[in-house]
Write an enzyme that holds these catalytic residues in place. Structure first.
Site, short mmCIF file in Angstrom:
data_model
loop_
_atom_site.label_atom_id
_atom_site.label_comp_id
_atom_site.label_asym_id
_atom_site.label_seq_id
_atom_site.Cartn_x
_atom_site.Cartn_y
_atom_site.Cartn_z
N LYS A 91 0.83 -1.22 0.00
CA LYS A 91 0.00 0.00 0.00
C LYS A 91 0.86 1.26 0.00
O LYS A 91 0.60 2.19 -0.74
CB LYS A 91 -0.93 0.03 1.23
CG LYS A 91 -1.93 -1.09 1.29
CD LYS A 91 -2.93 -0.89 2.43
CE LYS A 91 -2.33 -0.87 3.81
NZ LYS A 91 -1.71 -2.14 4.24
N ARG A 110 -9.31 1.17 9.06
CA ARG A 110 -8.87 -0.19 9.38
C ARG A 110 -9.97 -0.96 10.09
O ARG A 110 -9.80 -2.12 10.41
CB ARG A 110 -7.67 -0.17 10.32
CG ARG A 110 -6.38 0.30 9.70
CD ARG A 110 -5.47 -0.83 9.31
NE ARG A 110 -4.20 -1.03 9.93
CZ ARG A 110 -3.09 -0.35 9.71
NH1 ARG A 110 -3.09 0.72 8.98
NH2 ARG A 110 -1.96 -0.74 10.23
N ARG A 170 11.83 -6.02 4.87
CA ARG A 170 11.59 -4.62 4.48
C ARG A 170 12.60 -3.66 5.09
O ARG A 170 12.90 -3.72 6.27
CB ARG A 170 10.17 -4.24 4.89
CG ARG A 170 9.80 -2.81 4.57
CD ARG A 170 8.32 -2.64 4.53
NE ARG A 170 7.70 -2.66 5.84
CZ ARG A 170 6.42 -2.35 6.04
NH1 ARG A 170 5.63 -2.02 5.02
NH2 ARG A 170 5.91 -2.39 7.24
N ARG A 215 11.59 -1.57 10.52
CA ARG A 215 10.60 -1.18 11.51
C ARG A 215 10.57 -2.20 12.65
O ARG A 215 10.64 -3.40 12.39
CB ARG A 215 9.22 -1.11 10.86
CG ARG A 215 8.91 0.26 10.32
CD ARG A 215 7.64 0.27 9.56
NE ARG A 215 6.49 -0.28 10.27
CZ ARG A 215 5.25 -0.23 9.81
NH1 ARG A 215 5.01 0.37 8.66
NH2 ARG A 215 4.26 -0.74 10.49
N ARG A 250 -0.25 -8.75 13.44
CA ARG A 250 -0.83 -7.71 12.58
C ARG A 250 -1.72 -8.35 11.50
O ARG A 250 -2.76 -7.80 11.14
CB ARG A 250 0.28 -6.86 11.94
CG ARG A 250 0.91 -5.91 12.96
CD ARG A 250 2.28 -5.44 12.54
NE ARG A 250 2.27 -4.63 11.35
CZ ARG A 250 3.33 -4.48 10.55
NH1 ARG A 250 4.47 -5.09 10.80
NH2 ARG A 250 3.24 -3.71 9.50
P1 AMP Z 1 1.10 0.77 9.47
O1 AMP Z 1 2.34 1.53 9.15
O2 AMP Z 1 -0.06 1.17 8.60
O3 AMP Z 1 1.30 -0.72 9.53
O4 AMP Z 1 0.67 1.22 10.96
C1 AMP Z 1 1.53 1.02 12.07
C2 AMP Z 1 0.72 0.98 13.35
O5 AMP Z 1 0.03 2.24 13.54
C3 AMP Z 1 -0.40 -0.07 13.37
O6 AMP Z 1 0.07 -1.36 13.75
C4 AMP Z 1 -1.36 0.53 14.39
O7 AMP Z 1 -0.89 0.34 15.72
C5 AMP Z 1 -1.28 2.01 14.07
N1 AMP Z 1 -2.27 2.41 13.05
C6 AMP Z 1 -2.05 2.92 11.79
N2 AMP Z 1 -3.20 3.16 11.14
C7 AMP Z 1 -4.20 2.80 11.99
C8 AMP Z 1 -5.61 2.78 11.90
N3 AMP Z 1 -6.26 3.21 10.80
N4 AMP Z 1 -6.30 2.33 12.98
C9 AMP Z 1 -5.70 1.93 14.11
N5 AMP Z 1 -4.36 1.88 14.26
C10 AMP Z 1 -3.60 2.32 13.21
#
Ligand code: AMP
Length: 216
Positions: A13, A88, A122, A155, A166
């Site tokens: 994404k 999400r 990654r 990360r 996740r």
């Molecule tokens: P990502 O980089 O999109 O994988 O997001 C990293 C972390 O940020 C996730 O594992 C969540 O803890 C938090 N996060 C990001 N976007 C959301 C969302 N829309 N709703 C809830 N938590 C989020």
């Protein structure tokens, strides 16, 4: 135009959203990046969201939606934006409807084994956010970004156990959004035949999907 990129962590994404952002001249909004910025800033909110993100859990809907709303109230979002990682949950989609009308949702479908392999390899540029893969998309110089010369890092939540959590969270809480947007005639499914297809080809396919008339 307001585009939503939907898909499990590691579906690509971020990579596709950043390319689409340049091609469509729309800001790329990653709520994961907003969360990491908040943590880096060391704010009270940052400390609160860190507890969730470290464990691979979702930040509560109301909290993440406030963070998003603050970002999209910026004038650069007046002409639309590309959402990566939001909504999400169905609740977040409902809260989003109060403030924005989504134009299309691209559902990026990738098998689990590809995701685990991608995420555990990654590498991300600390400076410009460019994404590499230690096996398949190596930088020219070890741990140095080809684009800006910045240092690359992994990360902390790209650890195998957190990745599994996740994915589980995605299946339980985010996948129901596929039906939510399908029912509203907004969903466009994209399944890459070749998971290692170059991002520019994938983005071309996504652009074609966006231009297709909605299925009703
Ligand atoms: P990502 O980089 O999109 O994988 O997001 C990293 C972390 O940020 C996730 O594992 C969540 O803890 C938090 N996060 C990001 N976007 C959301 C969302 N829309 N709703 C809830 N938590 C989020």
């Amino acid at each position: 135009m307001i585009l939503v990129l939907l898909g499990p962590p590691g579906a690509g994404k971020g990579t596709y959203a950043s390319r689409l952002s340049q091609l469509l001249n729309l800001p790329h909004i990653s709520t994961g990046d907003l969360v990491r910025d908040e943590i880096k800033a060391g704010s009270g909110l940052g400390m609160k969201v860190k507890e969730y993100s470290d464990k691979g859990l979702l930040v509560p809907d109301e909290v993440i939606t406030e963070i998003l709303k603050r970002r999209i109230s910026n004038p650069d979002c007046n002409g639309g934006f590309i959402l990566d990682g939001f909504p999400r949950t169905v609740r977040q989609a409902e809260l989003l409807e109060d403030v924005a009308h989504v134009t299309a949702v691209i559902n990026i479908d990738v098998p689990d084994e590809v995701i685990v392999e991608r995420l555990s390899n990654r590498l991300i540029c600390r400076n410009c956010g460019a994404i590499y893969n230690a096996k398949y998309l190596k930088p020219k110089r070890d741990m140095i970004c080809d684009k800006c010369g910045g240092p690359l890092y992994r990360r902390s939540d790209d650890d195998p156990e957190v990745i599994r959590r996740r994915l589980e969270v995605y299946r339980n809480e985010t996948a129901p959004l596929i039906y939510y947007y399908e029912e509203r005639g907004l969903l466009k499914n994209f399944r890459s035949k070749d998971p290692r297809a170059p991002p520019e080809l994938v983005v071309e396919e996504i652009l074609k999907l966006i231009k297709e008339p909605p299925e009703r």
